[in-house]
Motif scaffolding. Structure first.
Motif, PDB file in Angstrom:
ATOM      1  N   LEU A  19       0.820  -1.207   0.000  1.00  0.00           N
ATOM      2  CA  LEU A  19       0.000   0.000   0.000  1.00  0.00           C
ATOM      3  C   LEU A  19       0.856   1.261   0.000  1.00  0.00           C
ATOM      4  N   GLU A  20       2.101   1.158   0.468  1.00  0.00           N
ATOM      5  CA  GLU A  20       2.989   2.325   0.493  1.00  0.00           C
ATOM      6  C   GLU A  20       3.669   2.563  -0.842  1.00  0.00           C
ATOM      7  N   SER A  21       3.481   1.626  -1.777  1.00  0.00           N
ATOM      8  CA  SER A  21       4.082   1.764  -3.106  1.00  0.00           C
ATOM      9  C   SER A  21       2.977   1.880  -4.154  1.00  0.00           C
ATOM     10  N   GLU A  22       3.360   1.884  -5.413  1.00  0.00           N
ATOM     11  CA  GLU A  22       2.377   1.900  -6.484  1.00  0.00           C
ATOM     12  C   GLU A  22       1.842   0.482  -6.689  1.00  0.00           C
ATOM     13  N   PHE A  23       0.524   0.355  -6.828  1.00  0.00           N
ATOM     14  CA  PHE A  23      -0.078  -0.977  -6.963  1.00  0.00           C
ATOM     15  C   PHE A  23      -1.372  -0.855  -7.757  1.00  0.00           C
ATOM     16  N   THR A  24      -1.858  -1.982  -8.197  1.00  0.00           N
ATOM     17  CA  THR A  24      -3.114  -2.069  -8.940  1.00  0.00           C
ATOM     18  C   THR A  24      -4.096  -2.961  -8.171  1.00  0.00           C
ATOM     19  N   LEU A  25      -5.326  -3.025  -8.659  1.00  0.00           N
ATOM     20  CA  LEU A  25      -6.329  -3.880  -8.032  1.00  0.00           C
ATOM     21  C   LEU A  25      -5.929  -5.352  -8.127  1.00  0.00           C
ATOM     22  N   LEU A  45      -6.427   1.240   2.118  1.00  0.00           N
ATOM     23  CA  LEU A  45      -7.074   0.307   1.199  1.00  0.00           C
ATOM     24  C   LEU A  45      -8.478   0.783   0.835  1.00  0.00           C
ATOM     25  N   ILE A  46      -9.242   1.288   1.806  1.00  0.00           N
ATOM     26  CA  ILE A  46     -10.602   1.754   1.543  1.00  0.00           C
ATOM     27  C   ILE A  46     -10.585   2.964   0.609  1.00  0.00           C
ATOM     28  N   GLU A  47      -9.629   3.866   0.808  1.00  0.00           N
ATOM     29  CA  GLU A  47      -9.518   5.025  -0.079  1.00  0.00           C
ATOM     30  C   GLU A  47      -9.273   4.603  -1.519  1.00  0.00           C
ATOM     31  N   PHE A  48      -8.494   3.545  -1.702  1.00  0.00           N
ATOM     32  CA  PHE A  48      -8.225   3.064  -3.057  1.00  0.00           C
ATOM     33  C   PHE A  48      -9.471   2.397  -3.656  1.00  0.00           C
TER      34      PHE A  48
END
Length: 650
Positions: A19-25, A45-48
């Protein structure tokens, strides 16, 4: 850094680094702790997940099946399933975004516009989305459904069970809000009840017919018990009931249509019987349609299915008509009673009871019908069943037929067993005894009910006194069957206990004494044993096929058993100078012949005195519990055990 942010802490989130890096679904879907973090409402996680792009991607996984060229299991199975679980977490941000955005609602309900048939798995995902929205945001979701006439789209997709269940939930309304009245008004305005009944046509597949029936009955039952009864009142109106009757009475109609129509009629009748049928319009329609129903019931089909074991099959149509008539007969009005007598419906029901002797659904139905008439019916109906329908005589004749066929089968089995080695047959599976009648227990229930009402009514008692052999049947066969039925599992009655204690054998055991052909070695042994018994000497000699044992000697006697080469064994009994002796071998149990043992040395001697019992053998000594050896009385053993305990204490 707090304690919870420490990577070495047990409370540290496993996906925190991601979560502290770039990630996708898709990266989140690959994490094992993803769903757990959703339930814990991880803030990052909820914000994403509540972002517009993420919600669209989740809905796309749930509502758009992948093309046939895609073979990746993650895209076809894993990602849609995890997306459904995210919706199931009922995250406030996702539910709120979907409810306020009409574009999201358009995307979701566009699923119902797909080509038929729709994918059943994705139909389940669609139903889950709408269920969560109705649960959390009923007003907004229902307003969209009502405004855009989504109910018609639901009716066009009733081949799916998931969509059918979802439609039932919508028509029942939200239990936590006062929306049922608005739902009932919308159902009336959009004419939903008639549209569902119109789905019972030849063009629709079978699943449409079944699911339409399910919706009508479940929603009508719910509305009947609520304050808003429009759906129920519309379904039970004269127009709709006549339409359903026309569907089931049309010749050569599709079987699924007639089945569904009869289910609806029976369900409606069951609901109305809770109130008062005679005051309902359904009662007048029944009186008009009973003749047509009787015609369908009495007519013989051109082609009927026959099975090797059960014979001709009754069929679901006739079964449901019979069930309908048995329910109508509960009303007990003069019009219905008169028609049942004139049309001979009751007589037909009793005859068909015996005709289909393996259809226990039919037997249960007619048995309950007869018992209910005997309990709550008028005297005219009871006398009609006992006299005009001749029910007691038919019971007696079928019981006698059962007894005769059972005796024939038992005789045939005994004949087949003649000349067979019973020693080997004993350990094999016994011959199969075929079942004779499936309605035997039902006849016993009806007979008991007749006995009960005859004890209460003098008229019935006089009728039964004129039935030949009825008292004999009640006091013999019926009494025995009731005794068996009332006996608790595992419980033995006194007669069986006496027989087991005296004979020591049951149906599966072999009588050694009587079967001389199968057991020639035991010929004459019974007489020999009887000769050695006298008033003062009484023992139980228990013989086994493989081994011979002697037990339970009186203490006032002296007995001796000797085993040697010449004979398999010799038994000597002496009492006050009187001595009786016999010997036997493996072959014939007489003296002077050799036995079948080649190397059989002195086997042993048994001596019994008043206080001490011993086995003396050449080689070893054994215990008395069906082993060989030195045995002692319980008193001597207790003394030795006490000595051993004292030595151990010292």
């Amino acid at each position: 850094m707090t304690f919870f942010d420490d990577p070495d802490s047990i409370f540290f989130s496993p996906i925190q680094k991601l979560l502290e890096s770039e990630f996708t679904l898709e990266d989140l879907f690959e994490q094992d702790e993803f769903l757990q973090e959703c339930k814990y409402l991880n803030q990052v996680l909820i914000e994403f997940l509540t972002k517009e792009e993420t919600i669209k991607q989740i809905l796309n996984y749930l509502l758009v099946p992948p093309s046939s060229n895609v073979t990746d299991n993650k895209i076809c199975i894993k990602y849609p399933f995890l997306s459904s679980e995210v919706i199931g977490c009922e995250i406030f941000g996702i539910v709120e975004e979907i409810s306020i955005s009409e574009s999201y609602m358009d995307t979701i309900f566009a699923f119902l516009d797909q080509e038929k048939p729709i994918n059943s798995v994705y139909a389940g995902y669609f139903a889950r989305i709408i269920s969560v929205q109705l649960k959390k945001r009923w007003d907004e979701t229902w307003e969209y459904i009502k405004k855009n006439k989504i109910l018609d789209k639901f009716l066009n997709n009733l081949e799916s069970s998931a969509i059918t269940d979802l439609l039932i939930c919508i028509l029942i309304g939200d239990e936590n809000s006062f929306t049922l009245e608005d739902v009932q008004k919308t159902v009336k305005e959009q004419n939903i009840v008639e549209k569902i009944i119109n789905l019972l046509n030849e063009e629709k597949p079978i699943q449409y017919h079944r699911n339409s029936t399910k919706i009508l009955l479940e929603v009508a039952t719910f509305c009947h018990n609520s304050s808003y009864k429009f759906f129920y009142e519309e379904l039970t109106s004269e127009k709709q009931i006549n339409k359903i009757f026309d569907l089931v009475l049309i010749a050569d109609t599709k079987k699924s249509i007639s089945d569904s129509g009869f289910k609806i009629l029976i369900g409606i009748l069951d609901i109305i019987l809770e109130d008062s049928l005679t005051e309902h319009v359904f009662y007048k329609i029944i009186l008009k349609k009973m003749e047509d129903l009787s015609r369908v019931l009495f007519e013989k089909k051109k082609k009927s299915l026959k099975l090797n074991f059960t014979g001709e099959v009754l069929g679901s149509d006739k079964y449901r008509i019979i069930k309908f008539f048995t329910m109508v007969a509960r009303v007990q009005t003069e019009e219905i009673e008169k028609y049942l007598f004139e049309s001979k419906i009751i007589q037909y029901l009793i005859d068909i009871f015996f005709q289909y002797k393996w259809n226990n659904f039919l037997h249960n139905l007619i048995t309950n019908f007869i018992n209910e008439i005997f309990e709550n019916g008028t005297e005219n109906v009871k006398e009609y069943i006992l006299i005009n329908c001749d029910l007691p005589t038919k019971i007696l004749s079928n019981i006698q037929l059962y007894i005769d066929e059972k005796e024939e089968i038992e005789k045939k089995e005994l004949k087949d067993l003649e000349g067979i080695d019973l020693i080997k047959k004993k350990y094999e599976q016994p011959p199969h005894l075929p079942q004779l009648f499936g309605y035997l227990e039902h006849l016993i229930q009806i007979s008991n009910q007749i006995v009960l009402i005859s004890s209460r009514s003098k008229q019935i008692q006089e009728i039964m006194e004129n039935v030949e052999e009825w008292d004999l049947y009640v006091n013999s066969f019926l009494s025995q069957q009731n005794q068996i039925s009332n006996q608790k599992m595992g419980e033995k009655n006194e007669e069986s206990m006496v027989n087991s204690s005296t004979n020591g054998e049951n149906d599966n055991q072999i009588n050694f004494w009587e079967d001389n052909e199968s057991f020639p070695n035991l010929k004459g042994l019974k007489n020999t044993i009887n000769n050695i018994e006298n008033e003062t000497f009484n023992e139980n000699l228990q013989l086994d096929q493989d081994n011979f044992n002697t037990t339970n000697f009186d203490q006032n006697t002296s007995n001796e058993i000797n085993f040697n080469e010449d004979t398999f064994g010799s038994f000597t009994s002496s009492n006050d100078g009187n001595k009786e002796e016999f010997s036997f071998e493996i072959g014939e149990f007489v003296d002077g012949e050799t036995n079948d043992f080649d190397d059989f040395n002195d086997f042993g001697t048994f001596n019994q005195e008043n206080d001490n019992n011993t086995f003396d053998f050449d080689n070893d000594q054994f215990s008395n519990d069906n082993d060989f050896g030195n045995t002692k009385n319980d008193q001597v053993e207790e003394e030795e055990n006490e000595k051993i305990e004292k030595n151990e204490q010292n």
